[in-house]
Design a protein around this motif. Structure first.
Motif, PDB file in Angstrom:
ATOM      1  N   THR A 185      10.216  55.128   8.473  1.00 23.61           N
ATOM      2  CA  THR A 185      10.936  56.026   7.576  1.00 23.61           C
ATOM      3  C   THR A 185      11.037  55.344   6.217  1.00 23.61           C
ATOM      4  N   LYS A 186      11.452  56.083   5.196  1.00 18.96           N
ATOM      5  CA  LYS A 186      11.664  55.459   3.883  1.00 18.96           C
ATOM      6  C   LYS A 186      12.698  54.345   3.998  1.00 18.96           C
ATOM      7  N   GLU A 187      13.722  54.581   4.763  1.00 15.17           N
ATOM      8  CA  GLU A 187      14.774  53.569   4.947  1.00 15.17           C
ATOM      9  C   GLU A 187      14.213  52.320   5.624  1.00 15.17           C
ATOM     10  N   ASP A 188      13.436  52.506   6.673  1.00 16.97           N
ATOM     11  CA  ASP A 188      12.855  51.361   7.399  1.00 16.97           C
ATOM     12  C   ASP A 188      11.803  50.627   6.576  1.00 16.97           C
ATOM     13  N   ILE A 201       0.137  51.516   7.977  1.00 15.51           N
ATOM     14  CA  ILE A 201       1.562  51.850   8.039  1.00 15.51           C
ATOM     15  C   ILE A 201       1.701  53.184   7.329  1.00 15.51           C
ATOM     16  N   ALA A 202       2.295  54.141   8.007  1.00 17.84           N
ATOM     17  CA  ALA A 202       2.564  55.450   7.413  1.00 17.84           C
ATOM     18  C   ALA A 202       4.064  55.559   7.186  1.00 17.84           C
ATOM     19  N   VAL A 203       4.448  55.581   5.926  1.00 16.09           N
ATOM     20  CA  VAL A 203       5.846  55.818   5.585  1.00 16.09           C
ATOM     21  C   VAL A 203       5.953  57.327   5.429  1.00 16.09           C
ATOM     22  N   ALA A 204       6.598  57.942   6.401  1.00 16.67           N
ATOM     23  CA  ALA A 204       6.602  59.404   6.460  1.00 16.67           C
ATOM     24  C   ALA A 204       7.778  59.880   7.298  1.00 16.67           C
ATOM     25  N   GLN A 205       8.173  61.105   7.037  1.00 16.10           N
ATOM     26  CA  GLN A 205       9.210  61.729   7.846  1.00 16.10           C
ATOM     27  C   GLN A 205       8.816  63.172   8.113  1.00 16.10           C
ATOM     28  N   VAL A 206       9.048  63.601   9.317  1.00 14.19           N
ATOM     29  CA  VAL A 206       8.530  64.884   9.776  1.00 14.19           C
ATOM     30  C   VAL A 206       9.158  66.077   9.047  1.00 14.19           C
ATOM     31  N   TYR A 207      10.300  65.909   8.404  1.00 14.84           N
ATOM     32  CA  TYR A 207      10.888  67.020   7.651  1.00 14.84           C
ATOM     33  C   TYR A 207      10.088  67.341   6.387  1.00 14.84           C
ATOM     34  N   CYS A 208       9.278  66.407   5.927  1.00 23.98           N
ATOM     35  CA  CYS A 208       8.546  66.526   4.662  1.00 23.98           C
ATOM     36  C   CYS A 208       7.237  67.295   4.869  1.00 23.98           C
ATOM     37  N   PRO A 209       7.061  68.433   4.184  1.00 20.40           N
ATOM     38  CA  PRO A 209       5.823  69.198   4.363  1.00 20.40           C
ATOM     39  C   PRO A 209       4.576  68.446   3.904  1.00 20.40           C
ATOM     40  N   ASP A 210       4.704  67.575   2.898  1.00 14.79           N
ATOM     41  CA  ASP A 210       3.551  66.785   2.463  1.00 14.79           C
ATOM     42  C   ASP A 210       3.156  65.786   3.547  1.00 14.79           C
ATOM     43  N   CYS A 211       4.152  65.205   4.199  1.00 17.34           N
ATOM     44  CA  CYS A 211       3.879  64.281   5.302  1.00 17.34           C
ATOM     45  C   CYS A 211       3.190  65.005   6.444  1.00 17.34           C
ATOM     46  N   ARG A 212       3.701  66.161   6.790  1.00 14.64           N
ATOM     47  CA  ARG A 212       3.101  66.905   7.903  1.00 14.64           C
ATOM     48  C   ARG A 212       1.631  67.199   7.627  1.00 14.64           C
ATOM     49  N   ALA A 213       1.301  67.500   6.370  1.00 14.59           N
ATOM     50  CA  ALA A 213      -0.090  67.807   6.022  1.00 14.59           C
ATOM     51  C   ALA A 213      -0.987  66.586   6.206  1.00 14.59           C
ATOM     52  N   ILE A 214      -0.548  65.435   5.746  1.00 13.09           N
ATOM     53  CA  ILE A 214      -1.369  64.220   5.805  1.00 13.09           C
ATOM     54  C   ILE A 214      -1.365  63.602   7.195  1.00 13.09           C
ATOM     55  N   ILE A 215      -0.219  63.538   7.833  1.00 15.10           N
ATOM     56  CA  ILE A 215      -0.118  62.905   9.150  1.00 15.10           C
ATOM     57  C   ILE A 215      -0.973  63.638  10.170  1.00 15.10           C
ATOM     58  N   ALA A 216      -1.147  64.927  10.007  1.00  7.91           N
ATOM     59  CA  ALA A 216      -2.019  65.670  10.926  1.00  7.91           C
ATOM     60  C   ALA A 216      -3.429  65.086  10.924  1.00  7.91           C
ATOM     61  N   PHE A 217      -3.959  64.817   9.745  1.00 10.72           N
ATOM     62  CA  PHE A 217      -5.287  64.202   9.654  1.00 10.72           C
ATOM     63  C   PHE A 217      -5.291  62.821  10.290  1.00 10.72           C
ATOM     64  N   LEU A 274       7.879  61.883  15.252  1.00  8.72           N
ATOM     65  CA  LEU A 274       8.243  63.276  15.520  1.00  8.72           C
ATOM     66  C   LEU A 274       9.739  63.448  15.762  1.00  8.72           C
ATOM     67  N   LYS A 275      10.393  62.409  16.239  1.00  4.86           N
ATOM     68  CA  LYS A 275      11.808  62.488  16.600  1.00  4.86           C
ATOM     69  C   LYS A 275      12.744  61.916  15.536  1.00  4.86           C
ATOM     70  N   TYR A 276      12.216  61.371  14.427  1.00  8.42           N
ATOM     71  CA  TYR A 276      13.059  60.739  13.409  1.00  8.42           C
ATOM     72  C   TYR A 276      14.256  61.592  13.016  1.00  8.42           C
ATOM     73  N   ASP A 277      14.020  62.857  12.811  1.00  7.34           N
ATOM     74  CA  ASP A 277      15.084  63.719  12.298  1.00  7.34           C
ATOM     75  C   ASP A 277      15.794  64.521  13.383  1.00  7.34           C
ATOM     76  N   GLN A 278      15.362  64.348  14.604  1.00  5.97           N
ATOM     77  CA  GLN A 278      15.965  65.041  15.740  1.00  5.97           C
ATOM     78  C   GLN A 278      16.092  66.540  15.484  1.00  5.97           C
ATOM     79  N   ASN A 279      15.028  67.091  14.911  1.00  3.04           N
ATOM     80  CA  ASN A 279      14.982  68.515  14.635  1.00  3.04           C
ATOM     81  C   ASN A 279      13.704  69.049  15.269  1.00  3.04           C
ATOM     82  N   GLU A 280      13.855  69.798  16.319  1.00  2.00           N
ATOM     83  CA  GLU A 280      12.692  70.282  17.066  1.00  2.00           C
ATOM     84  C   GLU A 280      11.804  71.201  16.241  1.00  2.00           C
ATOM     85  N   GLU A 281      12.376  71.903  15.270  1.00  3.75           N
ATOM     86  CA  GLU A 281      11.566  72.797  14.444  1.00  3.75           C
ATOM     87  C   GLU A 281      10.564  72.004  13.619  1.00  3.75           C
TER      88      GLU A 281
END
Length: 155
Positions: free
Chosen positions: A80-83, A47-63, A8-15
């Protein structure tokens, strides 16, 4: 590897964090799903390679995170993709990517879109953007829920 809270904090964007949590609040499961998830007795490591800024990630990670909340045998570590470059798969370009791993094997079981959504996109490529929008806004949640539960419940 990171936890859901780290994700949730990867991008340091509360929105982005608020959007992810709002999506999770809207996820409800059928009684059949609840039963199947709660009766998983084997440990499932993902392992979930995902970032919270991505709307596709938000959809899947919720499940996925809701499954974790229902059954402590389902364990998810986030990258993250980088990690994720240290994974044997090399450079993972599409997110979300979900990888089930054991001591002996690894298996990518989702890359960018669930199979049910990919199939719709392949069958009707002229509707790709509409299908993607509908996926992101929850129109296919029942089908996605079934796909993910069917995968996890046979492991």
């Amino acid at each position: 590897m990171s936890t859901f809270n780290d994700y949730l904090k990867y991008d340091q964007n509360e929105e982005y964090e608020r959007k992810q949590l709002r999506i999770m609040e809207k996820i409800t499961f059928s009684d059949e799903t609840l039963k199947k998830i709660k009766t998983i007795h084997n440990e499932i490591r993902i392992i979930a390679v995902a970032q919270v800024y991505c709307p596709d990630c938000r959809a899947i990670i919720a499940f996925m995170q809701k499954f974790v909340e229902l059954n402590p045998n389902i364990k998810i570590k986030y990258k993250t993709k980088e990690d994720a470059k240290d994974l044997k798969y090399g450079n993972i370009e599409r997110i979300p990517t979900l990888i089930r791993y054991t001591d002996d094997t690894d298996e990518i079981f989702l890359s960018e879109f669930p199979k049910v959504v990919k199939k719709m996109m392949e069958e009707e490529p002229e509707k790709f953007e509409d299908i993607k929008y509908n996926f992101r806004t929850g129109k296919y949640n029942t089908e996605i829920e079934k796909e993910l539960v069917d995968y996890l419940s046979v492991l």
